[in-house]
Design an enzyme around this catalytic site. Structure first.
Site, short mmCIF file in Angstrom:
data_model
loop_
_atom_site.label_atom_id
_atom_site.label_comp_id
_atom_site.label_asym_id
_atom_site.label_seq_id
_atom_site.Cartn_x
_atom_site.Cartn_y
_atom_site.Cartn_z
N CYS A 1 -30.93 24.56 -12.83
CA CYS A 1 -31.50 25.87 -13.20
C CYS A 1 -30.40 26.92 -13.38
CB CYS A 1 -32.49 26.27 -12.11
SG CYS A 1 -33.00 28.00 -12.15
N CYS B 1 -30.91 30.12 -11.35
CA CYS B 1 -30.65 29.84 -9.93
C CYS B 1 -29.15 29.98 -9.64
CB CYS B 1 -31.11 28.44 -9.55
SG CYS B 1 -32.87 28.16 -9.77
#
Length: 99
Positions: A23, A26
């Site tokens: 991600c 993230c």
């Protein structure tokens, strides 16, 4: 090994970061969370949960996307949001629940 419920109850204020290695947002959030931890030191516990390794837990908390942040106070969910927040936004949320 401690269960998730044990972990969120062992500290008065716990920020859980539901994340994934693939991600991009993230990865953007990771250094912000390091700054948050440095700011609060022992007043806040931050727990990272990899959704790919903890599917059942992510499903239990209805995590639809990553990153999803959930703040627990005394073991009770008090706030949640998906997406990247900046340091000032995150500290404002945490401060509002510290009293």
């Amino acid at each position: 090994m401690a269960t998730f419920n044990d972990i969120i109850k062992q500290h008065p204020l716990v920020l859980v970061d539901f994340t994934a290695s693939w991600c991009g947002p993230c990865q953007v959030l990771a250094p912000i969370l390091k700054d948050v931890k440095a700011h609060y030191e022992e007043a806040l516990s931050i727990v990272k949960i990899d959704v790919d390794k903890n599917n059942a837990l992510a499903a239990n908390y209805k995590v639809q996307g990553v990153p999803t942040l959930i703040l627990f106070k005394d073991g009770v969910q008090v706030w949640r949001q998906s997406g990247v927040l900046q340091l000032a936004q995150l500290t404002a949320v945490i401060d509002s629940h510290r009293k």
